[in-house]
Design an enzyme around this catalytic site. Structure first.
Site, PDB file in Angstrom:
ATOM      1  N   HIS A 139      65.837 -41.865  90.835  1.00 47.05           N
ATOM      2  CA  HIS A 139      66.767 -40.681  90.083  1.00 47.05           C
ATOM      3  C   HIS A 139      67.553 -42.386  89.254  1.00 47.05           C
ATOM      4  O   HIS A 139      68.735 -41.675  89.983  1.00 47.05           O
ATOM      5  CB  HIS A 139      67.239 -40.405  90.771  1.00 47.05           C
ATOM      6  CG  HIS A 139      66.039 -39.091  91.141  1.00 47.05           C
ATOM      7  ND1 HIS A 139      65.749 -38.497  92.947  1.00 47.05           N
ATOM      8  CD2 HIS A 139      66.342 -37.322  89.805  1.00 47.05           C
ATOM      9  CE1 HIS A 139      65.018 -38.045  92.908  1.00 47.05           C
ATOM     10  NE2 HIS A 139      64.803 -37.675  90.641  1.00 47.05           N
ATOM     11  N   ASN A 140      67.065 -42.899  88.520  1.00 46.91           N
ATOM     12  CA  ASN A 140      67.950 -44.198  87.865  1.00 46.91           C
ATOM     13  C   ASN A 140      68.649 -44.142  86.973  1.00 46.91           C
ATOM     14  O   ASN A 140      67.988 -43.115  86.170  1.00 46.91           O
ATOM     15  CB  ASN A 140      67.516 -45.161  88.682  1.00 46.91           C
ATOM     16  CG  ASN A 140      66.108 -45.213  88.281  1.00 46.91           C
ATOM     17  OD1 ASN A 140      65.707 -44.864  87.271  1.00 46.91           O
ATOM     18  ND2 ASN A 140      65.582 -46.592  89.324  1.00 46.91           N
ATOM     19  N   ARG A 163      67.016 -46.223  84.121  1.00 47.53           N
ATOM     20  CA  ARG A 163      65.546 -45.976  83.716  1.00 47.53           C
ATOM     21  C   ARG A 163      65.030 -44.048  83.498  1.00 47.53           C
ATOM     22  O   ARG A 163      64.484 -43.700  82.273  1.00 47.53           O
ATOM     23  CB  ARG A 163      64.225 -46.408  84.457  1.00 47.53           C
ATOM     24  CG  ARG A 163      64.953 -48.286  84.555  1.00 47.53           C
ATOM     25  CD  ARG A 163      64.253 -48.358  82.888  1.00 47.53           C
ATOM     26  NE  ARG A 163      64.892 -49.831  83.191  1.00 47.53           N
ATOM     27  CZ  ARG A 163      64.372 -51.064  81.694  1.00 47.53           C
ATOM     28  NH1 ARG A 163      63.089 -49.980  80.448  1.00 47.53           N
ATOM     29  NH2 ARG A 163      64.208 -51.879  81.883  1.00 47.53           N
ATOM     30  N   HIS A 164      65.214 -43.575  84.615  1.00 48.86           N
ATOM     31  CA  HIS A 164      64.690 -41.816  84.943  1.00 48.86           C
ATOM     32  C   HIS A 164      64.681 -41.563  83.669  1.00 48.86           C
ATOM     33  O   HIS A 164      64.499 -40.703  82.345  1.00 48.86           O
ATOM     34  CB  HIS A 164      64.727 -41.243  85.991  1.00 48.86           C
ATOM     35  CG  HIS A 164      64.498 -39.406  86.229  1.00 48.86           C
ATOM     36  ND1 HIS A 164      63.362 -39.403  85.557  1.00 48.86           N
ATOM     37  CD2 HIS A 164      65.771 -38.853  86.407  1.00 48.86           C
ATOM     38  CE1 HIS A 164      63.131 -38.030  86.088  1.00 48.86           C
ATOM     39  NE2 HIS A 164      65.267 -37.489  86.404  1.00 48.86           N
ATOM     40  N   HIS A 209      71.765 -36.323  83.206  1.00 49.34           N
ATOM     41  CA  HIS A 209      71.413 -34.656  84.087  1.00 49.34           C
ATOM     42  C   HIS A 209      71.458 -35.612  85.416  1.00 49.34           C
ATOM     43  O   HIS A 209      71.089 -34.652  86.497  1.00 49.34           O
ATOM     44  CB  HIS A 209      70.060 -34.272  83.443  1.00 49.34           C
ATOM     45  CG  HIS A 209      69.010 -35.511  83.680  1.00 49.34           C
ATOM     46  ND1 HIS A 209      68.500 -35.895  83.066  1.00 49.34           N
ATOM     47  CD2 HIS A 209      67.645 -35.255  84.441  1.00 49.34           C
ATOM     48  CE1 HIS A 209      67.321 -37.111  83.308  1.00 49.34           C
ATOM     49  NE2 HIS A 209      67.298 -36.043  84.884  1.00 49.34           N
ATOM     50  N   ASP A 210      71.156 -36.998  85.861  1.00 48.22           N
ATOM     51  CA  ASP A 210      71.147 -37.028  87.057  1.00 48.22           C
ATOM     52  C   ASP A 210      72.245 -38.195  87.522  1.00 48.22           C
ATOM     53  O   ASP A 210      72.053 -39.298  88.491  1.00 48.22           O
ATOM     54  CB  ASP A 210      69.623 -37.780  87.156  1.00 48.22           C
ATOM     55  CG  ASP A 210      69.189 -37.224  88.080  1.00 48.22           C
ATOM     56  OD1 ASP A 210      69.094 -35.878  88.912  1.00 48.22           O
ATOM     57  OD2 ASP A 210      67.769 -37.247  88.031  1.00 48.22           O
ATOM     58  N   ASP A 254      62.169 -33.463  82.369  1.00 52.64           N
ATOM     59  CA  ASP A 254      62.297 -33.902  83.777  1.00 52.64           C
ATOM     60  C   ASP A 254      61.104 -34.141  84.279  1.00 52.64           C
ATOM     61  O   ASP A 254      61.113 -35.564  84.862  1.00 52.64           O
ATOM     62  CB  ASP A 254      63.612 -32.901  84.139  1.00 52.64           C
ATOM     63  CG  ASP A 254      64.022 -33.903  85.220  1.00 52.64           C
ATOM     64  OD1 ASP A 254      63.889 -35.388  85.214  1.00 52.64           O
ATOM     65  OD2 ASP A 254      64.481 -32.917  86.987  1.00 52.64           O
ATOM     66  N   GLN A 296      50.285 -33.995  94.903  1.00 46.03           N
ATOM     67  CA  GLN A 296      50.376 -33.898  94.122  1.00 46.03           C
ATOM     68  C   GLN A 296      49.978 -32.827  92.715  1.00 46.03           C
ATOM     69  O   GLN A 296      50.363 -32.633  91.821  1.00 46.03           O
ATOM     70  CB  GLN A 296      49.649 -35.644  92.761  1.00 46.03           C
ATOM     71  CG  GLN A 296      50.760 -36.276  93.012  1.00 46.03           C
ATOM     72  CD  GLN A 296      52.508 -36.196  92.433  1.00 46.03           C
ATOM     73  OE1 GLN A 296      53.278 -35.624  92.922  1.00 46.03           O
ATOM     74  NE2 GLN A 296      52.284 -37.082  91.045  1.00 46.03           N
TER      75      GLN A 296
END
Length: 919
Positions: free
Chosen positions: A636-637, A639-640, A676-677, A787, A840
């Site tokens: 959650h950085n 890049r995301h 958003h993060d 997302d 997954q």
């Protein structure tokens, strides 16, 4: 034994003979040998024989009452029973019963509004009114004074002396008793008593003294009325008060012994004080003093008549007959005075409560600063208790905390603030004006120190006789201190906040018990007010610290202008150069600066910069600040956030959503995706709650999402980052609402809450994107699809992203083991790595596939996302089928248990397959 008729029966509350009076003519009761008495002869004897007969025939009594009793009779029986129950003395409290001063242990009082109805007076207390001085009250003048026009006590005309002379002695006595029977005004009652006594004893004048402070060291008798004559008025007679010490003089002797004193010549009695005669010029000769007793026999006053008037104005001594009739009349007077004093105390208590409520109201309106509320407290105290000076000394809380840490002597606690106010200061004429001089001295010194350390109230009538008083203060100031009343100020927990000191009553008298009681009640509100103001000031300081911290954080969180200028000069790639509008775009081949220029390209291509007049340098600096505020966590950085924004751009550009959304909605979605993060800590909402973090205390739901939105607003509000600054007020407000909705929509809990309605609209073809509610659902689903869009990317990209996601989850699982000593859930447990493919598959089936299927039905242009999701699901399913559990785990589990685990964890709807945050 038969009950006696007459008044005794009335007191019983039920008059059965009167109720059964129609039964006189019934004759004999069938089946009984006895006969009911007829109605001949004396009625009292009839009553007695009838009651005796009813006592011996309870069956008939019960039967008759059941058949004939009316509702009013039954109510009368209940009232009589209630009165007899309430008259019983209260039971002693059990020594084991819990007692606490805390309000949390106080039982709830069950009160009904019907309890406040005035019985027998035709209704309730009436509406709340304002009295003459503005205090709210249910009691009007008709309730507080039962004379005059009061309906419950109509005025009774008094017979003249000539009319009384025509009556015999017994009739005269009863007439004078009736004269005082309904008078509850203590002054007017005492005046009537004295005038009637003058008539009975044929005396020239009289006085009436009441006992005050009995049982204390300051017991005395005060003249309620002095030198009353037959023609005097109550206003003149009660103009001045004469005080007699307990046991002193003739009045004191009668009060102390309870014995009458009849003196033919007052000057021959050593107890007589002739000073009053010298002052008034009146000659006292004969004197008769009688005690006034309450129904309990306690002496509550003394009535005194002087100078019996004989025939032809000859002066005579009072006779035994005078004593007898005087004593008989005072028996009734004692009851009347006792009732009047009870009424007076009740009225004063009501007034006292009204005053306290009014003071509390005024007090709690001033809780802005400590100095303001302390000044208000002192003003009210000086006015309420009529004292010359008032001082408030507050204890330093920091010294208390240091004392608790070091455990030294009690001398370390100090007074930190002292406030003083005098009578002259009320009009800003004095020197103090309620100011707080700088001071710092121990609290164990002097009178105030004693109260502060022990919590005891001190009422000192002469301070110079108290060793704790320092006379040097008077010598330095020239002020003469006589009396002091010192009381602690406490909060709701009983902790001493300070001390309030009152000096010298304005009338020169010492502070009495009433002053103590009144001030003690008022000090409770003072403690609450000061404590609340302390808390308010602490909150204000905390808010100020928060603002300073926010300014500091904003400064350090904002990218330098030099970096913005550098980014502004960089070349921005075209859409086709990097394939920015492709659903299967990957950021892995881009550098950090290239992600920034690609973000600029998306804003340029959507024409958001020109449409909303966004300064290009400001946009560059805002992008740099957003990137700077993402933490260096695994997934959650920044890049995301960039990848989610690229997917949203593709949905708008190629998915047909540009035709549905407005430009402002597109701007809010793009800004929302990039933000958003913000400041994500690499942990889920559930972890924040378990760890009881400050964020969880701020937000009980969507914890991290609310924090992301707050960080977004902070950056947008920081200088040099205001990309919304050129929006109109209406557009800005709408943009904030859209932005908050977009960021909160990334919480999967909200996705599950609203997706059912969205799926129904799409399935039934009832979607109307011109409807604001339907469009809110659409934007929320678009945020979720963006997302989790990593599941739609090519397999090599999806596999690498999955490793980042689960790497972050496993780090949280390690924290849970370390901090909470618990086994984390499977997707956070690195020991369950072999279950990753199955989890997954469950994640795709329960979250990803439904949203892409629904979106593809709204627009066929979004079908590639659904196809990419299905392909990756097939890959994960194939791996899950090929993946075998480690040999060690096979040995620990039976084949049946293994089957159960596999089935439960492969269930798409299983909650264990769904991550607890938005990924």
């Amino acid at each position: 034994m038969a009950l006696s008729p007459g008044p005794d029966r009335v007191e019983q509350g039920v008059n059965l003979p009167a109720l059964l009076r129609p039964a006189y003519s019934m004759g004999p009761v069938p089946g009984n040998g006895d006969t009911i008495p007829d109605n001949n002869g004396d009625r009292s004897s009839d009553y007695e024989r009838m009651e005796k007969w009813l006592d011996t025939h309870p069956e008939f009594s019960h039967d008759y009452f059941a058949r004939k009793a009316t509702r009013s009779m039954i109510d009368g029986w209940y009232i009589a029973r209630a009165v007899s129950q309430t008259a019983k003395p209260p039971m002693a409290e059990s020594p084991h019963s819990p007692s606490s001063s805390s309000g949390s242990n106080t039982p709830v009082r069950k009160v009904s509004a019907s309890e406040f109805e005035v019985q027998g007076s035709g209704g309730s207390l009436g509406r709340m009114i304002s009295t003459v001085d503005g205090a709210p009250s249910f009691l009007g003048t008709s309730h507080l004074h039962l004379q005059g026009n009061s309906r419950s006590s109509p005025t009774r005309s008094r017979k003249s002396i000539s009319e009384l002379k025509q009556l015999d002695d017994r009739a005269v006595l009863m007439e004078l008793v009736k004269d005082i029977a309904n008078d509850l005004g203590l002054n007017s009652l005492c005046h009537k008593i004295l005038q009637n006594v003058l008539i009975l004893t044929k005396a020239d004048r009289g006085s009436l003294f009441l006992v005050y402070g009995k049982g204390t060291d300051h017991c005395y008798l005060g003249s309620k009325l002095f030198d009353v004559t037959r023609d005097s008025t109550v206003e003149v007679a009660g103009n001045e008060e004469v005080r007699v010490s307990w046991g002193k003089g003739i009045i004191g002797y009668v009060a102390k012994t309870g014995e009458p004193v009849n003196i033919a010549n007052a000057y021959e009695d050593p107890r007589f004080n002739c000073e009053i005669d010298l002052q008034t010029g009146y000659k006292t000769r004969s004197m008769l003093s009688m005690p006034i007793k309450a129904p309990s026999g306690e002496v509550i006053g003394v009535a005194q008549v002087i100078n019996k008037i004989g025939s032809k104005d000859r002066h005579e001594a009072f006779t035994d007959s005078d004593e007898k009739v005087f004593a008989q009349y005072l028996q009734f007077c004692g009851i009347g005075i006792n009732n009047a004093r009870i009424y007076e105390r009740a009225t004063m208590e009501i007034r006292r409560n009204q005053v306290l409520l009014e003071l509390a109201k005024v007090l709690f309106e001033e809780q802005s600063t400590l100095s303001n509320i302390v000044r208000r407290i002192m003003e009210l105290t000086v006015s309420l208790l009529r004292c010359e000076r008032c001082s408030i000394l507050l204890v330093d809380e920091t010294s208390k905390r240091r004392k608790n840490k070091r455990q030294p002597s009690k001398d370390t606690s100090i007074f930190s603030q002292v406030f003083e106010l005098g009578v002259d200061d009320l009009e800003n004429k004095g020197p103090n004006n309620g100011s707080s001089p700088e001071c710092c001295f121990p609290i164990h010194i002097g009178i105030t120190g004693y109260t502060a350390t022990t919590g005891e109230t001190l009422n000192i009538a002469d301070v110079y006789k108290d060793s704790r008083f320092d006379p040097k203060i008077d010598e330095e100031t020239g002020y003469k201190t006589r009396q002091m009343l010192c009381m602690p100020i406490k909060n709701a927990f009983g902790s001493i906040l300070g001390v309030i000191l009152l000096v010298n009553k304005q009338d020169g008298t010492p502070f009495n018990r009433n002053d103590e009681d009144m001030f003690e009640a008022f000090s409770i509100f003072c403690g609450m007010g000061i404590n609340n103001t302390h808390m308010y000031e602490n909150v204000c300081r905390a808010v100020a610290k928060q603002r300073v911290a926010l300014e500091t954080l904003s400064y350090h969180a904002t990218a330098p202008r030099e970096e913005a200028i550098r980014l502004k000069k960089m070349a921005v790639p075209t859409i086709t150069e990097i394939g920015l509008d492709d659903y299967f775009f990957s950021d892995m081949k881009l550098s950090e600066d290239e992600t920034l220029t690609a973000s600029l390209r998306m804003f340029i291509d959507l024409d958001l910069i020109n449409h909303f007049r966004i300064n290009y340098e400001t946009l560059c600096r805002w992008l740099l600040s957003v990137r700077k505020n993402y933490r260096n966590v695994r997934y959650h950085n920044w890049r995301h956030a960039f990848t989610v924004t690229q997917t949203m751009y593709a949905l708008i550009k190629n998915g047909g959503m540009r035709d549905v959304l407005s430009d402002l909605e597109c701007l809010a979605l793009m800004v929302g995706c990039l933000s958003h993060d913000l400041d994500h800590r690499g942990t889920t909402n559930n972890y924040q709650i378990m760890s009881e973090s400050p964020l969880a205390q701020l937000y009980s739901t969507s914890t991290m999402e609310h924090h992301h939105f707050d960080q977004c607003i902070m950056i947008l509000s920081s200088k040099g980052n205001e990309i919304f600054m050129n929006l109109s007020a209406e557009d800005y407000s709408q943009a904030m609402r859209l932005l908050e909705h977009a960021i909160l929509a990334t919480d999967l809990a909200l996705y599950f809450k609203f997706r059912g309605e969205f799926f129904r609209l799409v399935e039934e073809g009832q979607d109307d994107w011109s409807n604001d509610d339907d469009k809110d659902l659409l934007r929320g689903m678009m945020m979720t699809a963006s997302d989790v869009s990593a599941i739609t990317k090519p397999w090599d990209v999806q596999k690498e992203v999955a490793q980042l996601i689960f790497g972050e989850f496993f780090e949280q699982g390690d924290l849970e083991r370390q901090q909470f000593n618990k086994t984390p859930e499977d997707m956070m447990n690195r020991e369950k790595l072999h279950l990753l493919p199955k989890m997954q598959v469950g994640f795709v089936d329960s979250i990803c596939m439904p949203v892409y299927e629904a979106l593809s039905k709204t627009s066929e242009k979004l079908t590639p996302l659904l196809m990419g999701c299905k392909e990756n699901r097939d890959h994960w399913k194939g791996i899950a089928q090929e993946y075998k559990q480690p040999v060690t785990e096979k040995k620990e589990q039976s084949s049946s248990d293994e089957k159960d685990i596999d089935e439960s964890e492969a269930m798409p709807s299983s909650t264990t397959d769904q991550p607890s945050n938005k990924d």
